[in-house]
Design a protein around this motif. Sequence first.
Motif, PDB file in Angstrom:
ATOM      1  N   CYS A  29       0.817  -1.219   0.000  1.00  0.00           N
ATOM      2  CA  CYS A  29       0.000   0.000   0.000  1.00  0.00           C
ATOM      3  C   CYS A  29       0.852   1.272   0.000  1.00  0.00           C
ATOM      4  CB  CYS A  29      -0.919   0.022   1.224  1.00  0.00           C
ATOM      5  SG  CYS A  29      -2.258  -1.185   1.154  1.00  0.00           S
ATOM      6  N   LYS A  30       0.291   2.321  -0.581  1.00  0.00           N
ATOM      7  CA  LYS A  30       0.873   3.650  -0.414  1.00  0.00           C
ATOM      8  C   LYS A  30       0.490   4.137   0.981  1.00  0.00           C
ATOM      9  CE  LYS A  30       0.666   4.968  -5.290  1.00  0.00           C
ATOM     10  NZ  LYS A  30       0.112   5.947  -6.270  1.00  0.00           N
ATOM     11  N   LYS A  31       1.403   4.852   1.627  1.00  0.00           N
ATOM     12  CA  LYS A  31       1.144   5.311   2.990  1.00  0.00           C
ATOM     13  C   LYS A  31       1.320   6.821   3.124  1.00  0.00           C
ATOM     14  CE  LYS A  31       3.624   1.967   3.405  1.00  0.00           C
ATOM     15  NZ  LYS A  31       3.960   0.792   2.539  1.00  0.00           N
ATOM     16  N   GLU A  32       0.456   7.422   3.929  1.00  0.00           N
ATOM     17  CA  GLU A  32       0.609   8.824   4.295  1.00  0.00           C
ATOM     18  C   GLU A  32       0.343   8.931   5.792  1.00  0.00           C
ATOM     19  OE1 GLU A  32      -1.096  13.319   3.235  1.00  0.00           O
ATOM     20  OE2 GLU A  32      -2.032  11.545   2.341  1.00  0.00           O
ATOM     21  N   LYS A 175      -4.350   3.023  -0.894  1.00  0.00           N
ATOM     22  CA  LYS A 175      -3.601   4.027  -0.135  1.00  0.00           C
ATOM     23  C   LYS A 175      -4.176   4.104   1.268  1.00  0.00           C
ATOM     24  CE  LYS A 175      -2.404   8.915   0.256  1.00  0.00           C
ATOM     25  NZ  LYS A 175      -2.566  10.291  -0.300  1.00  0.00           N
TER      26      LYS A 175
END
Length: 208
Positions: A29-32, A175
């Motif tokens: 996954c993309k992470k923020e 995300k």
Amino acid sequence: MSKEQKRKIVAFLLPPIANLLIRLIYLTCKKEFKLASSYPKEPFIVAFWHGELLMQPFLYKKFRGRHKISVMISEHFDGEIIARIISFFGFSTVRGSSSKGGARVLIEAIKTLKDGEDIAITPDGPRGPRHSVADGIVALAQKTNSKIVLFNYQATDFWQLKSWDKFVVPKPFSKITFFADKVLDISQMNSEEAKEFIKGQMLIDAVK
């Protein structure tokens, strides 16, 4: 094979498999991360909804590094599974709930905070109702004069189980946005005010 034997097999096999799957989902996954610019220097209480438990270890590691934390988990069988899974992340547990061994688990949690560890708690766990706040988190915060840091995450694509907590499982390659940007102080509130305040702030967090 007896029910007890089946449970022992599940408790042995499921946690390492779940640990691997959780880490694989996270890696794809993309992470923020949206983290508080400042947070209490003293040990604090981490709060998140039971249905958003799955990815919280990664948020805590990002937020606190290698700081020690114990997670309050029920003594039910599903609690045992959760305890074994989070042990792979180096987290300890305080076993019990407000409905079973309430006084004992509260005393143990207070001692844990005073020993310098953070405590994580799901205010609506272990059995709900979903998005409710039980007395335990209020008693723990006020007896130790501890702040509460709200944890939350949202995934752009996810599965939601048909369990009482509507457990969220992010889908691979989605995300995930992690939030740990709100610190609560309930030291001057009575119990009912504190529970409503915590619930309101956590529900606001859920719709970011």
